[in-house]
Write an enzyme that holds these catalytic residues in place. Structure first.
Site, PDB file in Angstrom:
ATOM      1  N   GLY A  57       0.854  -1.185   0.000  1.00 46.34           N
ATOM      2  CA  GLY A  57       0.000   0.000   0.000  1.00 46.34           C
ATOM      3  C   GLY A  57       0.881   1.222   0.000  1.00 46.34           C
ATOM      4  O   GLY A  57       2.066   1.140   0.359  1.00 46.34           O
ATOM      5  N   CYS A  84       5.346  -6.014   1.806  1.00 46.27           N
ATOM      6  CA  CYS A  84       5.691  -4.590   1.797  1.00 46.27           C
ATOM      7  C   CYS A  84       4.931  -3.836   2.906  1.00 46.27           C
ATOM      8  O   CYS A  84       5.145  -4.126   4.069  1.00 46.27           O
ATOM      9  CB  CYS A  84       5.423  -4.029   0.399  1.00 46.27           C
ATOM     10  SG  CYS A  84       6.086  -2.378   0.181  1.00 46.27           S
ATOM     11  N   TYR A  85       4.021  -2.944   2.548  1.00 42.52           N
ATOM     12  CA  TYR A  85       3.260  -2.246   3.591  1.00 42.52           C
ATOM     13  C   TYR A  85       2.607  -3.256   4.541  1.00 42.52           C
ATOM     14  O   TYR A  85       2.560  -3.047   5.758  1.00 42.52           O
ATOM     15  CB  TYR A  85       2.186  -1.353   2.956  1.00 42.52           C
ATOM     16  CG  TYR A  85       1.303  -0.643   3.960  1.00 42.52           C
ATOM     17  CD1 TYR A  85       1.734   0.540   4.542  1.00 42.52           C
ATOM     18  CD2 TYR A  85       0.064  -1.165   4.332  1.00 42.52           C
ATOM     19  CE1 TYR A  85       0.936   1.198   5.489  1.00 42.52           C
ATOM     20  CE2 TYR A  85      -0.731  -0.529   5.269  1.00 42.52           C
ATOM     21  CZ  TYR A  85      -0.289   0.657   5.840  1.00 42.52           C
ATOM     22  OH  TYR A  85      -1.066   1.292   6.761  1.00 42.52           O
ATOM     23  N   HIS A 171       8.307  -7.294  -3.114  1.00 40.01           N
ATOM     24  CA  HIS A 171       7.107  -7.816  -3.776  1.00 40.01           C
ATOM     25  C   HIS A 171       7.408  -9.145  -4.480  1.00 40.01           C
ATOM     26  O   HIS A 171       7.981  -9.141  -5.558  1.00 40.01           O
ATOM     27  CB  HIS A 171       6.592  -6.799  -4.798  1.00 40.01           C
ATOM     28  CG  HIS A 171       5.992  -5.599  -4.155  1.00 40.01           C
ATOM     29  ND1 HIS A 171       4.666  -5.535  -3.808  1.00 40.01           N
ATOM     30  CD2 HIS A 171       6.542  -4.428  -3.768  1.00 40.01           C
ATOM     31  CE1 HIS A 171       4.418  -4.373  -3.239  1.00 40.01           C
ATOM     32  NE2 HIS A 171       5.535  -3.674  -3.196  1.00 40.01           N
ATOM     33  N   GLU A 173       5.346 -10.912  -5.962  1.00 40.65           N
ATOM     34  CA  GLU A 173       4.419 -11.112  -7.089  1.00 40.65           C
ATOM     35  C   GLU A 173       4.895 -10.503  -8.403  1.00 40.65           C
ATOM     36  O   GLU A 173       4.396 -10.861  -9.457  1.00 40.65           O
ATOM     37  CB  GLU A 173       3.030 -10.551  -6.727  1.00 40.65           C
ATOM     38  CG  GLU A 173       2.916  -9.030  -6.632  1.00 40.65           C
ATOM     39  CD  GLU A 173       3.377  -8.443  -5.284  1.00 40.65           C
ATOM     40  OE1 GLU A 173       4.077  -9.156  -4.532  1.00 40.65           O
ATOM     41  OE2 GLU A 173       3.061  -7.276  -5.009  1.00 40.65           O
ATOM     42  N   GLY A 227     -16.916 -11.901 -28.143  1.00 37.77           N
ATOM     43  CA  GLY A 227     -15.761 -11.636 -27.278  1.00 37.77           C
ATOM     44  C   GLY A 227     -15.548 -12.827 -26.350  1.00 37.77           C
ATOM     45  O   GLY A 227     -16.437 -13.668 -26.193  1.00 37.77           O
ATOM     46  N   ASP A 229     -15.306 -13.165 -23.017  1.00 37.69           N
ATOM     47  CA  ASP A 229     -16.122 -13.314 -21.806  1.00 37.69           C
ATOM     48  C   ASP A 229     -17.528 -13.824 -22.118  1.00 37.69           C
ATOM     49  O   ASP A 229     -17.995 -14.788 -21.508  1.00 37.69           O
ATOM     50  CB  ASP A 229     -16.211 -11.986 -21.037  1.00 37.69           C
ATOM     51  CG  ASP A 229     -14.844 -11.466 -20.641  1.00 37.69           C
ATOM     52  OD1 ASP A 229     -13.876 -12.260 -20.709  1.00 37.69           O
ATOM     53  OD2 ASP A 229     -14.721 -10.277 -20.290  1.00 37.69           O
ATOM     54  N   SER A 230     -18.189 -13.154 -23.046  1.00 35.19           N
ATOM     55  CA  SER A 230     -19.567 -13.594 -23.305  1.00 35.19           C
ATOM     56  C   SER A 230     -19.578 -14.986 -23.925  1.00 35.19           C
ATOM     57  O   SER A 230     -20.479 -15.782 -23.670  1.00 35.19           O
ATOM     58  CB  SER A 230     -20.334 -12.582 -24.160  1.00 35.19           C
ATOM     59  OG  SER A 230     -19.880 -12.568 -25.488  1.00 35.19           O
ATOM     60  N   LYS A 369      -9.127 -12.674 -16.177  1.00 29.87           N
ATOM     61  CA  LYS A 369      -9.174 -12.814 -17.636  1.00 29.87           C
ATOM     62  C   LYS A 369      -8.384 -14.038 -18.131  1.00 29.87           C
ATOM     63  O   LYS A 369      -8.872 -14.791 -18.974  1.00 29.87           O
ATOM     64  CB  LYS A 369      -8.612 -11.542 -18.275  1.00 29.87           C
ATOM     65  CG  LYS A 369      -8.843 -11.437 -19.754  1.00 29.87           C
ATOM     66  CD  LYS A 369     -10.201 -10.858 -20.028  1.00 29.87           C
ATOM     67  CE  LYS A 369     -10.525 -10.804 -21.487  1.00 29.87           C
ATOM     68  NZ  LYS A 369     -11.829 -10.170 -21.718  1.00 29.87           N
TER      69      LYS A 369
END
Ligand code: XMP
Length: 513
Positions: A57, A84-85, A171, A173, A227, A229-230, A369
């Site tokens: 953060g 981190c934070y 970090h 990640e 697309g 997602d749909s 996604k």
């Protein structure tokens, strides 16, 4: 759902990498949820989480209004990893000390770690990590041991193995931390006891089972755009309830070359779905005639889309459920903001709430996604659809400057198809995140054979980006640009000049309108 029994909670303290942490945890095949740091301890306890991760953060822990955590979190008996934070907050809350550094703890740093500690098990004793905060832990709380240091930072990592509490100043990640995924896996598997059960194959079968029960013998309606997602959302429902699902595919005529036919062929022929394709190009072009303002165009297309959809839906009688392709990033709360972040981008798929449905079904609500794409592949959706670059709801309307006419649409479709073909041919379709042709409103003088021409300029746009909020123009090899330019000039009428857009975002946007 089985795999969710091993969920990990990520408490968001407003860090820029919060969603990335969640994605990384999922990449370790562990289901996780991202929630605000304000989540009450009781809710956390009831959630039955296997582990908790505090994100980074922007604040300093000793600031008055900095986000804090309830000390009781550390007494739940659930392993906690502070990043981190998050690590600084853990240290401060449990009686350690946090200081601001004169030497900035920022950027790539070499850490030296104790490989007999839990987090650094099987790690290299020295490796690179990524720091991004000016504060550091100067004194660890009682019970903690320092497990990694660097030249400039006395506590790069700390752990209290008895209480299963861990803190990392850096970090894990981000990609710059070379062994970051190993540290995360060590936490998730060795401390939390997660078994890497979160797999897309099981998500798909579990979701289909759940949808079968939830939908029963009712009917579902879905707006299919082609697309990712749909498509994935609709296919999950189709696998669950077959012909009880009806998909309406509104073809507004502003799609790329052959796209409408491809969507129809995949979903009707390959999957035998109940698909209604509405060829509404004329309706849309009539509404758009004479309109050149970009926002006006978007508005007209959005409204007309809903109208066409409603007109079709009315013909189908009563349908209880509406399916939407909402994905996890659309629903997660931002760490420090009050309101949930709702998809803000004028999506043409956004349907009104009052169309008379009993409920909304969102089968992808839990997925990122990348996971939606994996689920799509599991379901047998062709790769070219699954890996398709984003395409704006208003389609080519925002890639034709000024008024849209049938002629301009036809020109742009051809030019864009050539660009896409060549990108695929040269393997750029996987590395460049978005690429397309734009029909600029500009006409200029040229020569062809013995004659003077006065024709359109096409701009080629190609960008690399992680999040589409910022983007860089892609360094496409000259040879590829040359080939595209030659082909467009030779194969498409009414174009005599090609330019390549070399602006990043900001200051430009990805689209031209
Ligand atoms: P910009 O042009 O704002 O685009 O840099 C960022 C991303 O959003 C897409 N985009 C849209 N998507 N409806 C959409 O569904 C829209 O009106 C729209 N405008 C831009 C764009 O293609 C890029 O991926």
């Amino acid at each position: 759902m089985e795999m969710k029994n091993e969920a990990v909670l990520i408490l968001d303290f407003g860090g820029q990498y919060s969603q990335l942490i969640a994605r990384r945890v999922r990449e370790c095949h562990v289901y996780c949820e991202l929630k605000s740091y304000k989540t009450p301890v009781e809710e956390i306890r009831q959630g039955g989480y296997r582990g908790i991760i505090f994100t980074g953060g922007p604040n300093s822990t000793y600031e008055k209004d900095a986000p804090k955590c309830d000390r009781k979190i550390f007494e739940l008996g659930i392993p906690v990893l502070g990043i981190c934070y998050g690590a600084q907050l853990m240290a401060q809350t449990l009686g350690g000390k946090v200081k601001s550094s004169d030497v900035k703890q920022y950027g790539k740093t070499e850490l030296e770690c104790n490989t007999s500690s839990l987090i650094f098990h099987a790690a290299r004793p020295k490796s690179v990590c990524w720091m991004s905060h000016t504060d550091y832990i100067s004194e660890v709380p009682h019970g903690f041991k320092i497990t990694a240091i660097s030249d400039t930072c006395p506590v790069v990592a700390m752990e209290d193995i008895k209480r299963n509490l861990f803190g990392l100043q850096f970090h894990p990640e981000v990609e710059h931390t070379s062994e970051g995924m190993l540290y995360l896996r060590n936490f998730l598997y060795n401390s939390c006891g997660c078994t890497a059960a979160w797999r897309m194959s099981s998500f798909v079968t579990d979701t289909i089972d759940r949808l079968k029960k939830e939908i029963g013998d009712k009917r579902v309606l879905c707006a299919l755009s082609g697309g990712v997602d749909s498509s994935v959302a609709a296919l999950l429902i189709h696998k669950a309830v077959g012909k009880q699902l009806t998909c309406i595919f509104v073809d507004h005529g502003l799609l790329r070359k052959d796209e409408g036919d491809q969507v129809e062929s995949v979903f009707r022929r390959q999957f035998d779905m109940n698909l209604i394709r509405v060829n509404a190009q004329e309706r849309f072009l009539t509404k758009l005639a004479g309109v050149s303002d970009p926002e006006q165009k978007r508005k007209i297309i959005g409204e007309e889309f809903i109208r066409v959809f409603e007109d079709e839906a009315k013909k189908l009688g009563r349908i209880e459920y509406l399916c939407q392709g909402t994905i996890y990033p659309d629903v997660v709360e931002s760490g420090v903001g009050e309101a949930a972040v709702i998809k803000s981008h004028h999506n043409v798929g956004g349907l009104p709430e009052n169309v008379g449905f009993g409920g909304i079904i969102e089968p992808l609500r839990d997925l990122f996604k990348d996971e939606v794409r994996q689920a799509g592949l599991e379901l047998g959706i062709p790769e070219y659809l699954v890996w398709r670059q984003p395409f704006p709801g208003p389609g080519l309307a925002v890639r034709i400057m000024g008024e849209i006419t049938e002629e301009k649409l036809a020109i742009l479709k051809e030019a864009d198809a050539i660009m896409r073909e060549e990108f695929a041919e040269h393997g750029l379709d996987r590395t460049v995140n978005q690429y397309f042709a734009v029909l600029t409103g500009n006409k200029s003088v040229g020569v062809m054979g013995d004659g003077r021409t006065y024709e359109y300029t096409v701009a080629l746009r190609a960008v690399t980006t992680n999040d589409f909020m910022t983007a860089d123009w892609a360094r496409v090899p000259y040879e590829v640009l040359e080939k595209i330019s030659n082909r467009i000039i030779n194969e498409v009428e009414h174009i005599n000049r090609i330019v390549y857009d070399i602006t990043s975002k900001p200051p430009a946007t990805i689209e031209w309108e």
